[in-house]
Design a protein around this motif. Structure first.
Motif: not given
Length: 422
Positions: A34, A40, A44, A47-48, A60
């Protein structure tokens, strides 16, 4: 298939009907990927996707690769460990004795994990029968070349050490201001890898199976002398770490360096050409000392560990749902490829078997070997010792003989109270 789904289909879980209506809970994820500018957005997106799938948000925590171990230990002392953390496979032994580290066999079941993951990938996270980590991506650390630079210098891919050095000389003479082999010459963790591989190529070893330091040998001296000669002949350069190697190769200023398969992702970014640069990325077998020798590489991968009070967790915990998501087919057939790495589950590997780059990488792997330093409880200390002594020789601060002798003495002292981590 998702790991949690597999568990739920094979094990009767009390209260399963309540899973779909569980309250959203936050969890934290410490990750060095990350923190990498090129990756990155990719992390992300994971995570979304998890938030959308489970209505659980992830905080994060990005730290540079070289700062991860220190920050985990600092957080362990202050009781602020993340719920899940990403590790390099060689770091796991360092954290094996933390009370909060979860044995994931107790969460998912050993049989389920063994049925889900490729054996080589799962083994990276297993210490003394405890599954202290799940694999995220896998592969090896091997030699990478810039095909365009080789063509500019008029050389073929080398197979022996003599051919390798000839190729470096050709690149030095044909490509102005180049670093023909961007060997790691700073950052102890990076230096260890280059020295360990060349030591293997020369027939040497650092620590034997019984835990004895064995680096004081003619083979290890020859390996370090080889590296010193490269520096002296301007075939390598000082102050080079892995990120520098990637930039140099991507910009056509270097021909070779050692890295994991995810190097393709970095090279796409650093070249500014994106996927168009892929034609220049050439995985190679590590050159051998003599014709007929087995080429070698270092086992490599990224792991996922879970921290919980008392090391106790269940498959219904938010962190374990996150682990299940990261190892699902949906993620494993996408994220590892974006990272230019091998998936870790059996089903995902079967689904991406036609990826040409990963196939070429697998063919170049040769006889992959376990990081012989990383399997010991004092791995961090040994990494420092080896890095310092190799760097001292490379910079001309010590002779090769003195550096090897000091390395042997310091490693022997360090190993006095060490225990096998696996």
């Amino acid at each position: 298939m998702r790991l949690l789904s597999r568990i739920m289909s094979t094990v009767a879980i009390v209260g399963v009907m309540g899973l779909g209506t569980a309250q959203a809970q936050d969890l934290s994820f410490m990750s060095f990927t990350y923190a990498e500018e090129a990756n990155t957005a990719t992390v992300q997106a994971l995570l979304d996707g998890f938030n959308e799938a489970e209505s659980l948000s992830v905080e994060p925590l990005g730290f540079a690769w070289g700062d991860m171990q220190r920050n985990i230990f600092l957080r362990a002392r202050s009781n602020t460990l993340p719920d899940v953390a990403q590790l390099s496979e060689r770091w796991l032994p360092t954290f094996a004795n933390l009370d909060s580290l979860v044995d994931l066999n107790t969460v998912y079941g050993q049989e389920t994990l063994e049925a889900t993951f490729a054996p080589d990938a799962l083994a990276m996270g297993n210490i003394d029968g405890r599954q202290l980590a799940l694999p995220l991506i896998s592969g090896s650390i091997g030699l990478v070349a810039n095909k365009a630079v080789l063509e500019e210098a008029g050389v073929e891919a080398p197979t022996t050490l003599a051919e390798f050095k000839e190729a470096l000389i050709a690149v030095r003479d044909a490509v102005p201001n180049s670093v023909p082999y961007s060997m790691a010459t700073k950052n102890n963790g990076s230096i260890l890898i280059d020295f360990m591989i060349w030591n293997w190529v020369h027939g040497g070893s650092i620590i034997d199976a019984e835990g004895n330091a064995v680096v004081d040998s003619a083979e290890s001296r020859a390996a370090l002398q080889f590296m010193v000669d490269l520096m002296n002949e301007r075939l390598a350069a000082p102050e080079i770490d892995r990120p520098d190697s990637r930039r140099l190769l991507a910009q056509g200023a270097s021909a070779f360096y050692f890295d994991a398969p995810q190097t393709r992702t970095f090279l796409r970014d650093f070249s500014g050409q994106g996927e168009a640069f892929d034609v220049n990325v050439l995985p190679l077998r590590t050159p051998v000392l003599n014709e007929g020798d087995a080429s070698t590489s270092v086992q490599w991968g990224h792991l996922l560990v879970q921290f919980a009070p008392g090391g106790t967790a269940s498959a219904e915990d938010p962190a374990d749902k996150f682990l299940s998501y990261l190892t699902s087919d949906a993620v494993q057939t996408d994220f590892p490829l974006k990272m230019s790495a091998l998936p870790v589950t059996n089903s995902a590997r079967a689904a991406v078997a036609d990826d040409a780059y990963l196939t070429a990488w697998a063919e170049a792997t040769g006889a992959s070997r376990t990081n012989e330093v990383g399997i010991w409880s004092n791995a961090a200390d040994m990494t420092t010792i080896i890095g310092e002594e190799v760097q001292g020789a490379l910079l001309g601060q010590k002779s090769v003989d003195d550096a090897i002798a000091a390395m042997q003495a310091r490693l022997t002292e360090s190993m006095a109270n060490a225990t096998p981590a696996g």
